[in-house]
Design a protein around this motif. Structure first.
Motif, short mmCIF file in Angstrom:
data_model
loop_
_atom_site.label_atom_id
_atom_site.label_comp_id
_atom_site.label_asym_id
_atom_site.label_seq_id
_atom_site.Cartn_x
_atom_site.Cartn_y
_atom_site.Cartn_z
N CYS A 179 13.89 -0.97 9.23
CA CYS A 179 14.15 0.05 8.20
C CYS A 179 14.41 -0.61 6.85
CB CYS A 179 15.33 0.92 8.60
SG CYS A 179 15.02 2.06 9.96
N TYR A 180 15.23 -1.65 6.85
CA TYR A 180 15.52 -2.34 5.60
C TYR A 180 14.25 -2.93 5.00
CZ TYR A 180 17.36 -5.75 2.32
OH TYR A 180 17.59 -6.49 1.18
N GLN A 181 13.46 -3.59 5.82
CA GLN A 181 12.25 -4.24 5.31
C GLN A 181 11.27 -3.23 4.74
OE1 GLN A 181 11.40 -6.36 9.01
NE2 GLN A 181 11.77 -8.32 7.97
N LEU A 182 11.10 -2.10 5.42
CA LEU A 182 10.13 -1.10 4.98
C LEU A 182 10.57 -0.32 3.75
CD1 LEU A 182 8.97 0.22 8.46
CD2 LEU A 182 7.55 -1.00 6.80
N THR A 183 11.85 -0.39 3.41
CA THR A 183 12.34 0.28 2.19
C THR A 183 12.59 -0.72 1.07
OG1 THR A 183 14.59 0.19 3.10
CG2 THR A 183 13.37 2.25 3.37
N HIS A 184 12.32 -2.00 1.32
CA HIS A 184 12.56 -3.03 0.31
C HIS A 184 11.37 -3.95 0.11
CE1 HIS A 184 16.65 -1.63 1.06
NE2 HIS A 184 17.00 -2.19 -0.07
N GLY A 185 10.17 -3.41 0.34
CA GLY A 185 8.96 -4.13 0.02
C GLY A 185 8.64 -5.30 0.92
N GLU A 186 9.21 -5.36 2.11
CA GLU A 186 8.95 -6.44 3.04
C GLU A 186 8.11 -5.95 4.22
OE1 GLU A 186 12.60 -8.36 4.18
OE2 GLU A 186 13.38 -8.39 2.13
N THR A 187 7.52 -6.87 4.93
CA THR A 187 6.65 -6.53 6.06
C THR A 187 7.29 -6.96 7.37
OG1 THR A 187 4.68 -6.83 4.67
CG2 THR A 187 4.36 -6.83 7.07
N PRO A 188 7.64 -6.02 8.24
CA PRO A 188 8.26 -6.38 9.52
C PRO A 188 7.27 -7.10 10.44
CG PRO A 188 8.60 -4.05 8.99
CD PRO A 188 7.56 -4.56 8.06
N THR A 189 7.80 -7.97 11.26
CA THR A 189 7.01 -8.62 12.30
C THR A 189 7.72 -8.44 13.64
OG1 THR A 189 8.12 -10.74 11.92
CG2 THR A 189 6.04 -10.34 10.74
N ASP B 49 6.06 0.75 19.17
CA ASP B 49 6.03 2.20 18.97
C ASP B 49 7.07 2.63 17.94
OD1 ASP B 49 4.00 2.46 20.82
OD2 ASP B 49 5.35 2.91 22.49
N VAL B 50 8.24 2.01 17.97
CA VAL B 50 9.26 2.30 16.97
C VAL B 50 8.77 1.90 15.59
CG1 VAL B 50 11.60 1.78 16.18
CG2 VAL B 50 11.15 2.08 18.63
N LEU B 51 8.19 0.72 15.49
CA LEU B 51 7.68 0.26 14.19
C LEU B 51 6.58 1.18 13.68
CD1 LEU B 51 7.62 -1.74 11.89
CD2 LEU B 51 6.16 -3.23 13.28
N SER B 52 5.72 1.65 14.57
CA SER B 52 4.65 2.56 14.15
C SER B 52 5.22 3.83 13.54
CB SER B 52 3.77 2.90 15.36
OG SER B 52 2.74 3.80 15.00
N LEU B 53 6.26 4.39 14.15
CA LEU B 53 6.90 5.58 13.59
C LEU B 53 7.50 5.28 12.22
CD1 LEU B 53 8.71 6.97 16.76
CD2 LEU B 53 6.96 8.18 15.44
N LEU B 54 8.18 4.15 12.09
CA LEU B 54 8.81 3.80 10.83
C LEU B 54 7.78 3.58 9.72
CD1 LEU B 54 11.60 1.41 12.15
CD2 LEU B 54 11.91 3.72 11.28
N ILE B 55 6.66 2.99 10.06
CA ILE B 55 5.58 2.81 9.07
C ILE B 55 5.06 4.17 8.63
CG2 ILE B 55 3.23 1.97 8.76
CD1 ILE B 55 3.99 -0.43 10.51
N ASP B 56 4.96 5.10 9.56
CA ASP B 56 4.53 6.46 9.23
C ASP B 56 5.52 7.12 8.28
OD1 ASP B 56 2.69 8.77 9.73
OD2 ASP B 56 4.50 9.66 10.58
N TYR B 57 6.82 6.89 8.50
CA TYR B 57 7.84 7.45 7.60
C TYR B 57 7.70 6.84 6.20
CZ TYR B 57 10.08 8.86 12.00
OH TYR B 57 10.34 9.40 13.24
N LYS B 58 7.42 5.56 6.15
CA LYS B 58 7.25 4.93 4.83
C LYS B 58 6.05 5.53 4.10
CE LYS B 58 6.30 0.65 2.35
NZ LYS B 58 5.34 1.35 1.47
N THR B 59 4.93 5.66 4.80
CA THR B 59 3.70 6.16 4.17
C THR B 59 3.86 7.60 3.70
OG1 THR B 59 2.37 4.70 5.58
CG2 THR B 59 1.24 6.55 4.52
N LYS B 60 4.40 8.44 4.58
CA LYS B 60 4.50 9.85 4.24
C LYS B 60 5.70 10.16 3.35
CE LYS B 60 2.15 11.60 8.37
NZ LYS B 60 2.31 12.33 9.67
#
Length: 374
Positions: free
Chosen positions: A154-164, A208-219
């Motif tokens: 969550c932190y990475q996706l809201t602060h311009g970082e890419t999770p791995t 699967d969790v990361l996929s949902l979080l990426i969807d939240y970032k995009t939308k």
């Protein structure tokens, strides 16, 4: 009224538990704990004496040295046991352990041995013990790179970082508020349960969790759309994601206006979720709100007039100010556990559109009144 003390009061789970207990002042009195009590026998003893229930959450979860984790957690449990003995306490002691108890690592070993030390105290001194064996906990305000992979993503996706993803295995999860509700229920029941296994409320692959979080970032983060959530896990995950947004830099978000000779058109909200939409007019100088929610998702959209929207996390003194003007319509979304208000600071009527994700129910309103201004 039960007097409740929480070691680790300012930690991830501790803060949620402390704040939730504060919603029921007729049932619980919160006894303040400070982490330096563990370094002062007298202060620790005085704390223990005041408590009917002690929830022991203080622990070290991560460190480069596994040995230090082990020694720290065992040491904290032992200091608590010694204080319970010195004071002759009959408190109901609850200790947080982990499903990692059975794993071959020093963290899991420290949690199991700490739980067993308190269980031995209870058995030898006619005390009460609840040994909470807890799966992976996620939720709002967790510390990234420490509490949970969910916090980190969550932190990475809201602060311009890419999770791995290091290891894409299945993880048993429980939302922090669900855990808090279980703890409060056990406080009210008051039975001894030396080994109380808390069942996860979701089992998910990390990917699967990361996929949902990426969807939240995009939308949501990029486009302002409230994403659809199919169950309570996704709703809780979305609220968790929202809590990592830097509100001071992200809001207010300006709407895109479409103008022609007839006037202007603005899309206020795009939804993948239901809810209730309303509008208000507010005369100059009047303030609405001064309440907070623990689960609801809410948007304030100013379409006419001038407004000051203020937010304050309920356990913080910091107030966030957002100035909006209907000449350049915009919105601010309300994070959970932040009390908020809106004031007409202009000379004309203020027009505001409100959207919230669930229709108002007076018997389960999730609305707690608290002034933003302290």
């Amino acid at each position: 009224m039960k007097k409740i003390g929480i070691t680790g009061q300012n930690g991830f789970v501790g803060r949620h538990l402390y704040n939730t207990l504060g919603l029921f002042p007729e049932d619980f009195q919160r006894i303040t704990f400070q982490k330096d009590y563990f370094e002062n026998e007298n202060e620790l003893d005085q704390f223990i004496k005041k408590c009917d229930v002690i929830v022991h959450l203080a622990a070290m979860n991560r460190h480069e040295s596994e040995q230090l984790i082990y020694e720290t957690n065992i040491g904290l449990a032992q200091k608590l046991v010694e204080s319970l003995k010195r004071t002759g306490s009959k408190a109901h002691v609850m200790i947080s352990s982990s499903t990692q108890e059975e794993r071959d690592n020093l963290y899991g070993k420290s949690k199991k041995e700490g739980r067993e030390a308190l269980a031995n105290w209870a058995q030898e001194n006619d005390g009460k013990i609840t040994g909470l064996i807890i799966p992976n906990v996620f939720g709002a305000f967790g510390k990234p790179f420490y509490n949970s992979f969910v916090s980190t993503f969550c932190y990475q996706l809201t602060h311009g970082e890419t999770p791995t993803i290091a290891t894409d295995g299945e993880v048993k999860l429980i939302y922090v508020q669900e855990l808090v509700d279980i703890i409060i229920n056990e406080i009210n029941v008051g039975d001894s349960k030396p080994e109380f296994l808390i069942e996860p409320t979701a089992t998910k692959k990390v990917s699967d969790v990361l996929s949902l979080l990426i969807d939240y970032k995009t939308k949501y983060f990029d486009c302002g759309e409230i994403p659809g959530t199919v169950d309570s896990f996704e709703h809780n995950l979305f609220n968790t994601y929202r809590s990592y947004i830097d509100y001071e830099t992200h809001y207010p978000v300006k709407f895109r206006q479409h103008t022609d000779p007839r006037g202007a058109f603005v899309e206020v909200i795009r939804l993948g979720i239901g809810g209730q939409c309303s509008f208000s007019t507010t005369v100059p100088g009047i303030t609405r709100g001064n309440h907070f929610h623990t689960r609801k998702i809410e948007r304030f959209a100013v379409i006419k007039g001038k407004a000051l929207i203020q937010l304050r996390k309920i356990d913080s003194d910091e107030i966030l100010d957002f100035y909006l003007d209907g000449n350049e319509p915009g919105y601010v979304d309300m994070p959970i556990w932040y009390t908020h208000n809106i004031k007409n600071i202009g000379e004309e009527e203020l027009y505001t559109i409100f959207w919230i994700n669930e229709a108002f129910n007076s018997e389960n309103a999730d609305t707690y009144f608290l002034e933003v201004q302290i």
